[in-house]
Design a protein around this motif. Sequence first.
Motif, PDB file in Angstrom:
ATOM      1  N   HIS A 268       0.817  -1.209   0.000  1.00 59.71           N
ATOM      2  CA  HIS A 268       0.000   0.000   0.000  1.00 59.71           C
ATOM      3  C   HIS A 268       0.856   1.266   0.000  1.00 59.71           C
ATOM      4  N   HIS A 269       2.088   1.121   0.418  1.00 63.00           N
ATOM      5  CA  HIS A 269       2.978   2.281   0.489  1.00 63.00           C
ATOM      6  C   HIS A 269       3.865   2.404  -0.753  1.00 63.00           C
ATOM      7  N   LEU A 270       3.627   1.547  -1.749  1.00 62.31           N
ATOM      8  CA  LEU A 270       4.380   1.603  -3.002  1.00 62.31           C
ATOM      9  C   LEU A 270       3.534   2.318  -4.049  1.00 62.31           C
ATOM     10  N   PHE A 271       3.867   3.563  -4.323  1.00 61.18           N
ATOM     11  CA  PHE A 271       3.111   4.352  -5.286  1.00 61.18           C
ATOM     12  C   PHE A 271       3.734   4.223  -6.669  1.00 61.18           C
ATOM     13  N   ALA A 272       2.967   4.611  -7.675  1.00 67.87           N
ATOM     14  CA  ALA A 272       3.434   4.457  -9.054  1.00 67.87           C
ATOM     15  C   ALA A 272       4.693   5.281  -9.307  1.00 67.87           C
ATOM     16  N   ASP A 273       4.692   6.518  -8.854  1.00 68.43           N
ATOM     17  CA  ASP A 273       5.818   7.423  -9.086  1.00 68.43           C
ATOM     18  C   ASP A 273       6.615   7.569  -7.796  1.00 68.43           C
ATOM     19  N   MET A 274       7.772   6.915  -7.745  1.00 69.37           N
ATOM     20  CA  MET A 274       8.640   7.014  -6.572  1.00 69.37           C
ATOM     21  C   MET A 274      10.008   7.556  -6.966  1.00 69.37           C
ATOM     22  N   ARG A 275      10.000   8.425  -7.981  1.00 72.12           N
ATOM     23  CA  ARG A 275      11.258   9.003  -8.458  1.00 72.12           C
ATOM     24  C   ARG A 275      11.857   9.967  -7.426  1.00 72.12           C
ATOM     25  N   ASN A 276      13.163  10.098  -7.517  1.00 76.90           N
ATOM     26  CA  ASN A 276      13.921  10.927  -6.586  1.00 76.90           C
ATOM     27  C   ASN A 276      14.617  12.028  -7.373  1.00 76.90           C
ATOM     28  N   PHE A 277      14.202  13.283  -7.138  1.00 82.61           N
ATOM     29  CA  PHE A 277      14.858  14.422  -7.770  1.00 82.61           C
ATOM     30  C   PHE A 277      15.545  15.271  -6.698  1.00 82.61           C
ATOM     31  N   LEU A 278      16.791  15.632  -6.942  1.00 82.06           N
ATOM     32  CA  LEU A 278      17.560  16.508  -6.044  1.00 82.06           C
ATOM     33  C   LEU A 278      17.606  15.966  -4.611  1.00 82.06           C
TER      34      LEU A 278
ATOM     35  N   VAL B 222      15.331  14.324  -2.967  1.00 80.60           N
ATOM     36  CA  VAL B 222      14.045  14.283  -2.256  1.00 80.60           C
ATOM     37  C   VAL B 222      13.308  13.008  -2.639  1.00 80.60           C
ATOM     38  N   PRO B 223      13.094  12.082  -1.707  1.00 83.11           N
ATOM     39  CA  PRO B 223      12.370  10.842  -2.033  1.00 83.11           C
ATOM     40  C   PRO B 223      10.939  11.139  -2.477  1.00 83.11           C
ATOM     41  N   ASN B 224      10.467  10.369  -3.452  1.00 81.43           N
ATOM     42  CA  ASN B 224       9.080  10.502  -3.928  1.00 81.43           C
ATOM     43  C   ASN B 224       8.752  11.971  -4.231  1.00 81.43           C
ATOM     44  N   THR B 225       9.614  12.590  -5.020  1.00 83.79           N
ATOM     45  CA  THR B 225       9.617  14.052  -5.156  1.00 83.79           C
ATOM     46  C   THR B 225       8.255  14.647  -5.509  1.00 83.79           C
ATOM     47  N   LEU B 226       7.608  14.135  -6.573  1.00 86.03           N
ATOM     48  CA  LEU B 226       6.355  14.751  -7.007  1.00 86.03           C
ATOM     49  C   LEU B 226       5.238  14.531  -5.989  1.00 86.03           C
ATOM     50  N   ASN B 227       5.239  13.377  -5.337  1.00 90.80           N
ATOM     51  CA  ASN B 227       4.239  13.142  -4.296  1.00 90.80           C
ATOM     52  C   ASN B 227       4.450  14.056  -3.095  1.00 90.80           C
ATOM     53  N   VAL B 228       5.671  14.550  -2.930  1.00 88.97           N
ATOM     54  CA  VAL B 228       5.971  15.465  -1.828  1.00 88.97           C
ATOM     55  C   VAL B 228       5.602  16.897  -2.196  1.00 88.97           C
ATOM     56  N   ILE B 229       6.099  17.375  -3.340  1.00 84.77           N
ATOM     57  CA  ILE B 229       5.931  18.796  -3.655  1.00 84.77           C
ATOM     58  C   ILE B 229       4.494  19.147  -4.048  1.00 84.77           C
ATOM     59  N   THR B 230       3.712  18.161  -4.491  1.00 85.46           N
ATOM     60  CA  THR B 230       2.319  18.454  -4.847  1.00 85.46           C
ATOM     61  C   THR B 230       1.444  18.689  -3.622  1.00 85.46           C
ATOM     62  N   ASN B 231       2.033  18.621  -2.429  1.00 89.24           N
ATOM     63  CA  ASN B 231       1.286  18.921  -1.203  1.00 89.24           C
ATOM     64  C   ASN B 231       1.342  20.402  -0.824  1.00 89.24           C
ATOM     65  N   PHE B 232       2.235  21.163  -1.421  1.00 90.93           N
ATOM     66  CA  PHE B 232       2.398  22.550  -1.005  1.00 90.93           C
ATOM     67  C   PHE B 232       1.192  23.434  -1.306  1.00 90.93           C
ATOM     68  N   PRO B 233       0.386  23.151  -2.342  1.00 87.39           N
ATOM     69  CA  PRO B 233      -0.844  23.932  -2.493  1.00 87.39           C
ATOM     70  C   PRO B 233      -1.758  23.869  -1.270  1.00 87.39           C
ATOM     71  N   PHE B 234      -1.751  22.738  -0.556  1.00 93.11           N
ATOM     72  CA  PHE B 234      -2.548  22.646   0.674  1.00 93.11           C
ATOM     73  C   PHE B 234      -2.094  23.677   1.695  1.00 93.11           C
ATOM     74  N   LEU B 235      -0.787  23.845   1.821  1.00 94.00           N
ATOM     75  CA  LEU B 235      -0.247  24.789   2.795  1.00 94.00           C
ATOM     76  C   LEU B 235      -0.647  26.217   2.438  1.00 94.00           C
ATOM     77  N   ILE B 236      -0.529  26.572   1.166  1.00 91.48           N
ATOM     78  CA  ILE B 236      -0.845  27.936   0.738  1.00 91.48           C
ATOM     79  C   ILE B 236      -2.321  28.245   0.953  1.00 91.48           C
ATOM     80  N   VAL B 237      -3.192  27.348   0.453  1.00 95.02           N
ATOM     81  CA  VAL B 237      -4.636  27.574   0.573  1.00 95.02           C
ATOM     82  C   VAL B 237      -5.066  27.532   2.034  1.00 95.02           C
TER      83      VAL B 237
END
Length: 268
Positions: A41-51, A53-68
Motif C-alpha cells: 500500500h505504500h508503493l506508489f506508481a511514481d517514486m522518483r527521486n529528484f535533487l 528528495v524521495p518521492n519528489t512529485l508526491n511530496v511537492i504536490t502537497n504545497f498547495p494545501f499549505l498555501i490555501v
Amino acid sequence: MVLMVKQQLGRGKKTRLWGGVFLCWLFFILITPKFSFYPEHHLFADMRNFLGVPNTLNVITNFPFLIVGVMGFVLTLQGSFFNISFRGEVWGWALFYAGIAAVAFGSVYYHLMPDDDRAMWDNLPIMIAYSSLFSSFLVERVGEKIGLSCLIALISVAFLSMIYARTFNDFRLCMTFQLIPCIAIPAMAFLFPPKYTHSRYWLYAAGVHLLARFEAVADRKIYHANHYIISGHSMEHLCSAVVPVLLSIMLLFRNTRFQRLGDSKERP
C-alpha cells in the motif's frame, strides 16, 4: 404553543439526522471487509527521486494545501473577506483551513518515507478537515448548535478512529471520513435549504473530491497513460487542493438568503 411545536420538530430533525448517520456507519462496517495496510500500500506508481528528495512529485504536490490552508485560516479569522455570519461558522471554517494546512505537513512527512506509522499523520489532518467541513455545512443548513455539537463529536471520533486503526490495523473507520464530502454533503444539500447564496459550490467541491478519489485509485494507470510524467496520486493531491479553493470562492461571494429560526446573533 407554536414555538413548542417548532422546537419538537427541531429535536425530531436532529434525532433523524444522527440516526441516519449511525445507520450509514453501521451499514458501511457490516458490508465491508477489514481494511488493513500492507507494505504494498505504500508503493506508489511514481517514486522518483529528484535533487535528493524521495518521492519528489508526491511530496511537492502537497504545497498547495499549505498555501490555501494558511490563507483561508487568516481570512476566516480576519472577518471581513469571507461572509461568515455566526461564531459557530468561524470555529468550523478556521479548523477546516487549519486542517488543510496540516495536510501538507502530514502528507510530506508520510511520502518522504511511507510506512504505517507515518500514514497516521497523513490521515489525521484530513479527517479533522473533513469533520470541520461537515460541521460548517450543518451550521449553514441545519443550525449552529447541532453543527458545533457535530464538530466536537466528529473530532473525537477522528482521534478514536486513528487509535482503533493503529491498534487493530483496520482503517475502515478512517475510510468513512473519506466518504463524507462526496456522499453526505450532496445528499443533505437536497434535504435542507441553503442559508446562503452560491450553495452550488458545495456540489462542485464534492464532485472535485470524488474525482480526486478516482485519481488515487487509478494511480498507476494514469501514470502509464501520460507516459510517466505525473502519477494519479500526485494528481490527486493537486485536485484535492482545488476543493478548499472552490469553498473559499463560495465564502467570498455568498450572501445571506434568510435568517434561520434559532440562529444566534451575528458575530461582531
